[in-house]
Design a protein around this motif. Structure first.
Motif, PDB file in Angstrom:
ATOM      1  N   PHE A  60       0.821  -1.204   0.000  1.00 15.66           N
ATOM      2  CA  PHE A  60       0.000   0.000   0.000  1.00 15.66           C
ATOM      3  C   PHE A  60       0.860   1.260   0.000  1.00 15.66           C
ATOM      4  O   PHE A  60       1.966   1.268   0.530  1.00 15.66           O
ATOM      5  N   SER A  61       0.297   2.323  -0.544  1.00 17.93           N
ATOM      6  CA  SER A  61       0.893   3.647  -0.414  1.00 17.93           C
ATOM      7  C   SER A  61       0.426   4.240   0.912  1.00 17.93           C
ATOM      8  O   SER A  61      -0.653   3.912   1.405  1.00 17.93           O
ATOM      9  N   VAL A  62       1.255   5.116   1.483  1.00 22.52           N
ATOM     10  CA  VAL A  62       0.958   5.724   2.780  1.00 22.52           C
ATOM     11  C   VAL A  62       1.130   7.232   2.661  1.00 22.52           C
ATOM     12  O   VAL A  62       2.146   7.705   2.141  1.00 22.52           O
ATOM     13  N   VAL A  63       0.134   7.967   3.149  1.00 23.82           N
ATOM     14  CA  VAL A  63       0.178   9.425   3.191  1.00 23.82           C
ATOM     15  C   VAL A  63      -0.277   9.835   4.587  1.00 23.82           C
ATOM     16  O   VAL A  63      -1.209   9.235   5.130  1.00 23.82           O
ATOM     17  N   PRO A  64       0.353  10.841   5.187  1.00 26.88           N
ATOM     18  CA  PRO A  64      -0.090  11.276   6.513  1.00 26.88           C
ATOM     19  C   PRO A  64      -1.592  11.593   6.530  1.00 26.88           C
ATOM     20  O   PRO A  64      -2.116  12.222   5.602  1.00 26.88           O
ATOM     21  N   ALA A  65      -2.262  11.154   7.582  1.00 23.67           N
ATOM     22  CA  ALA A  65      -3.711  11.334   7.703  1.00 23.67           C
ATOM     23  C   ALA A  65      -4.122  12.793   7.586  1.00 23.67           C
ATOM     24  O   ALA A  65      -5.168  13.097   7.009  1.00 23.67           O
ATOM     25  N   GLY A  66      -3.307  13.725   8.106  1.00 20.37           N
ATOM     26  CA  GLY A  66      -3.652  15.143   8.038  1.00 20.37           C
ATOM     27  C   GLY A  66      -3.810  15.638   6.613  1.00 20.37           C
ATOM     28  O   GLY A  66      -4.693  16.450   6.325  1.00 20.37           O
ATOM     29  N   ILE A  67      -2.958  15.157   5.709  1.00 23.38           N
ATOM     30  CA  ILE A  67      -3.056  15.545   4.292  1.00 23.38           C
ATOM     31  C   ILE A  67      -4.326  14.979   3.680  1.00 23.38           C
ATOM     32  O   ILE A  67      -5.071  15.675   2.980  1.00 23.38           O
ATOM     33  N   LEU A  68      -4.602  13.697   3.961  1.00 22.84           N
ATOM     34  CA  LEU A  68      -5.795  13.062   3.393  1.00 22.84           C
ATOM     35  C   LEU A  68      -7.068  13.680   3.959  1.00 22.84           C
ATOM     36  O   LEU A  68      -8.047  13.882   3.230  1.00 22.84           O
ATOM     37  N   ASP A  69      -7.051  14.003   5.251  1.00 23.18           N
ATOM     38  CA  ASP A  69      -8.216  14.656   5.853  1.00 23.18           C
ATOM     39  C   ASP A  69      -8.439  16.033   5.235  1.00 23.18           C
ATOM     40  O   ASP A  69      -9.583  16.424   4.967  1.00 23.18           O
ATOM     41  N   ALA A  70      -7.362  16.780   4.985  1.00 23.00           N
ATOM     42  CA  ALA A  70      -7.479  18.106   4.371  1.00 23.00           C
ATOM     43  C   ALA A  70      -8.065  18.014   2.958  1.00 23.00           C
ATOM     44  O   ALA A  70      -8.760  18.933   2.514  1.00 23.00           O
ATOM     45  N   LEU A  71      -7.812  16.904   2.282  1.00 23.05           N
ATOM     46  CA  LEU A  71      -8.369  16.671   0.947  1.00 23.05           C
ATOM     47  C   LEU A  71      -9.797  16.123   1.013  1.00 23.05           C
ATOM     48  O   LEU A  71     -10.436  15.942  -0.026  1.00 23.05           O
ATOM     49  N   GLY A  72     -10.265  15.802   2.212  1.00 17.53           N
ATOM     50  CA  GLY A  72     -11.617  15.261   2.364  1.00 17.53           C
ATOM     51  C   GLY A  72     -11.749  13.817   1.919  1.00 17.53           C
ATOM     52  O   GLY A  72     -12.834  13.373   1.549  1.00 17.53           O
TER      53      GLY A  72
END
Length: 134
Positions: free
Chosen positions: A44-56
């Motif tokens: 899997f790819s991983v991105v910090p939750a804060g970035i994904l949350d900011a993108l909705g």
């Protein structure tokens, strides 16, 4: 494990790439440009939750993962559009903890039709094959 990138330490055997991450369900939102560690050993790819949350980005599942030290941890999983080298595809993404180095995993690499050259460590288009069954 968190990898730190330093400009003074050679990155032998390590590949980083820039990518845009977009919310596939909210195309009106601006994408986020991030640098990802290309990790062909991670599915899997991983991105910090804060970035994904900011993108909705919606959390659509929760998966159990085994870390390098043998411990287990659960993280939410969603789906985004990754744009790398002009190629755009949807892929699953893990909502990683803050401070994690973003990873571009094997599922995303394959969906983008990209591979890592084992000698030069650069991203290259895959040679795609179709077979005919007689």
């Amino acid at each position: 494990m968190v990898y730190e990138r330093s400009r003074t330490v050679p990155r032998v055997g390590v590949t980083f790439t820039s990518a845009q991450v977009r919310n596939q369900l909210r195309p009106e939102l601006d994408p986020v440009e991030i640098e990802l560690l290309v990790d062909t050993g991670a599915l899997f790819s991983v991105v910090p939750a804060g970035i994904l949350d900011a993108l909705g980005v919606m959390r659509i599942d929760r998966q159990q993962f085994t870390l390098a030290d043998g411990s287990s941890v659960s993280y939410d999983v969603g789906e985004v559009i990754f744009v790398v080298n002009g190629r755009a595809r949807t892929s699953q993404v893990v909502f990683g903890p803050e401070g994690v180095t973003p990873l571009l995993g094997a599922f995303t690499l394959e969906s983008l039709g990209l591979m890592v050259n084992p000698v030069t460590r650069e991203l290259l288009p895959m040679r795609l094959f179709l077979a005919r069954v007689a």
